[in-house]
Motif scaffolding. Sequence first.
Motif, PDB file in Angstrom:
ATOM      1  N   ILE A 243       0.865  -1.185   0.000  1.00 50.41           N
ATOM      2  CA  ILE A 243       0.000   0.000   0.000  1.00 50.41           C
ATOM      3  C   ILE A 243       0.900   1.232   0.000  1.00 50.41           C
ATOM      4  N   THR A 244       0.996   1.867  -1.140  1.00 48.23           N
ATOM      5  CA  THR A 244       1.998   2.923  -1.345  1.00 48.23           C
ATOM      6  C   THR A 244       1.715   4.216  -0.596  1.00 48.23           C
ATOM      7  N   ASN A 245       0.459   4.489  -0.262  1.00 48.20           N
ATOM      8  CA  ASN A 245       0.165   5.732   0.457  1.00 48.20           C
ATOM      9  C   ASN A 245       0.069   5.518   1.969  1.00 48.20           C
ATOM     10  N   LEU A 246       0.659   4.403   2.417  1.00 47.55           N
ATOM     11  CA  LEU A 246       0.774   4.140   3.853  1.00 47.55           C
ATOM     12  C   LEU A 246       2.258   4.069   4.173  1.00 47.55           C
ATOM     13  N   GLU A 247       2.715   4.876   5.085  1.00 48.69           N
ATOM     14  CA  GLU A 247       4.152   4.976   5.341  1.00 48.69           C
ATOM     15  C   GLU A 247       4.717   3.680   5.914  1.00 48.69           C
ATOM     16  N   ALA A 248       5.964   3.413   5.565  1.00 51.88           N
ATOM     17  CA  ALA A 248       6.646   2.209   6.033  1.00 51.88           C
ATOM     18  C   ALA A 248       6.699   2.186   7.560  1.00 51.88           C
ATOM     19  N   GLY A 249       6.453   1.036   8.128  1.00 50.57           N
ATOM     20  CA  GLY A 249       6.508   0.901   9.584  1.00 50.57           C
ATOM     21  C   GLY A 249       5.202   1.211  10.268  1.00 50.57           C
ATOM     22  N   ARG A 277       1.504  -1.681   5.892  1.00 52.48           N
ATOM     23  CA  ARG A 277       1.812  -1.318   4.506  1.00 52.48           C
ATOM     24  C   ARG A 277       1.902  -2.541   3.584  1.00 52.48           C
ATOM     25  N   VAL A 278       2.351  -3.685   4.118  1.00 47.54           N
ATOM     26  CA  VAL A 278       2.507  -4.905   3.324  1.00 47.54           C
ATOM     27  C   VAL A 278       1.520  -5.957   3.814  1.00 47.54           C
ATOM     28  N   ALA A 347      -1.786  -9.301   7.081  1.00 52.22           N
ATOM     29  CA  ALA A 347      -0.756  -8.262   6.959  1.00 52.22           C
ATOM     30  C   ALA A 347       0.471  -8.605   7.792  1.00 52.22           C
ATOM     31  N   GLU A 348       1.600  -7.977   7.437  1.00 49.49           N
ATOM     32  CA  GLU A 348       2.790  -8.084   8.280  1.00 49.49           C
ATOM     33  C   GLU A 348       2.487  -7.431   9.632  1.00 49.49           C
ATOM     34  N   PRO A 349       2.757  -8.118  10.741  1.00 53.90           N
ATOM     35  CA  PRO A 349       2.464  -7.537  12.063  1.00 53.90           C
ATOM     36  C   PRO A 349       3.340  -6.331  12.375  1.00 53.90           C
ATOM     37  N   SER A 350       4.514  -6.263  11.748  1.00 57.27           N
ATOM     38  CA  SER A 350       5.404  -5.110  11.843  1.00 57.27           C
ATOM     39  C   SER A 350       6.300  -5.115  10.616  1.00 57.27           C
ATOM     40  N   ALA A 351       6.949  -3.984  10.339  1.00 52.21           N
ATOM     41  CA  ALA A 351       7.710  -3.832   9.098  1.00 52.21           C
ATOM     42  C   ALA A 351       8.758  -4.923   8.925  1.00 52.21           C
ATOM     43  N   GLY A 352       8.701  -5.622   7.795  1.00 54.80           N
ATOM     44  CA  GLY A 352       9.703  -6.636   7.475  1.00 54.80           C
ATOM     45  C   GLY A 352       9.518  -7.957   8.172  1.00 54.80           C
ATOM     46  N   ILE A 353       8.483  -8.105   8.986  1.00 52.64           N
ATOM     47  CA  ILE A 353       8.232  -9.351   9.720  1.00 52.64           C
ATOM     48  C   ILE A 353       7.070 -10.088   9.051  1.00 52.64           C
TER      49      ILE A 353
END
Length: 446
Positions: A243-249, A277-278, A347-353
């Motif tokens: 989701i590109t309009n949601l900031e990373a993290g 975001r992912v 969804a990823e529970p947190s960035a990169g996880i």
Amino acid sequence: MPMNNTSTIADGTNPLDMFLGIGLEEKTARNTIANNKVTNNLVVVIHEAGLVDGCDRTVGNLLYTVAMKFPSNALVHRPKLLAYIVSLKIKTPAQLEAAFSFFSSIGTEEYIMAEFEKACGVGIEVSSEEIEQIVNEVLEEHKNLILEKRYRTNVGELFAHVRERQRWADPKIVKQAIETKLVELLGERTAADDEKPVKKKKEKPIKVEDQNVTVVSPAQPIEEELNPFSIFPSPEENIKVVITNLEAGHVTDVDAKRWPDAPSDGPNAFYKVPFSRVLYIERSDFRLKDSKDYYGLAPGKSALLKYAFPIKCTDVIKGDDNETVLEIRAEYDKEKKKHKGVLHWVAEPSAGISPLKVEVRLFETLFLSENPANLGDDWLSDLNPHSKSVIRDAYAVPSLRNASVGDSFQFERLGFFVVDKDSTPDKLVFNRTVTLRDSYGGKGSI
């Protein structure tokens, strides 16, 4: 060609005679006539196939299965399938099931004939020697268990293992090869082989602990614990969505209902699901080519993430073949709007996880038809090669992390599941006990 009150077709043909003429057992034919919908379907199928004057039993059984199970969203393609059956290009239940899956996935869309034939194994001939080799390999792998159980060995499972390795093998030859090999391995059946086995007492449920596995007596779960609607897309068919309009993290929790009729103001009616975001959606919920009767996601089209927000596909990342979709880029709308299309997601529970990984065992009906006994000696050919599917690394919501052996859940779109005793602290295992709807057209059953 509708039936009238005299149990004849509009053109004067007696349906019972027609059904017997295609090789159906009399009991099956009479049971079919008792169901007007199935009768009408089978009559139409026989006419479409041009076999009003009858055919052999093998072809007739395939026609019967087409009348019972052909996907309703692709009826325009049924005559083509029937032509393949009549010409014996499709001649086994496994090929027919593959055809159903193929047509169900494309609906009314046009298709490439070569792709259809490849999906259904048209033109593939498996020699008796190849079948014998596969049977020898399967029995060798399960030799210890066979020697232990002797003629109580589940032949159906052996048959399924052979089908997994060569799905287009002639089921009659497979059956004969297995029976011959069992006699070679075990000798003739003895009186002890015919004795009824002693039933073992059921083990008490065990609880998955951080270090050891111990026996516990769990309390009866309340309804809120029994049927949470955990989001659970099939991992092998996932597509990554960014989701590109949601900031990373950025991660926020949304409320998901624990069961369908949960009251909106109930204290235990919801559980938390991370939205980030992912995320991942089912591949079947996305198409590169949109159509009016399709409500999933497509380039330039919006759909609602269940319990969350609508997203609109803005870009598609493809593989080197320029066909395989690797990733979808999308934008979300903070305003929750009504959409006909609803997507299930994790969804990823947190960035990169990555989301929680679990093992899922999907059990379907053991046979492809409802009454395999009607096939007589050919009943083994009716075994469902997909009666058990194991997904090793399925994605699940974090709330399942603390599930214990014996806990029951309902996963959206998939059915009811229970935590298996094979679960470990590192990997939970879920067995499907009941589908939401069985393959014979009724409600889910155990």
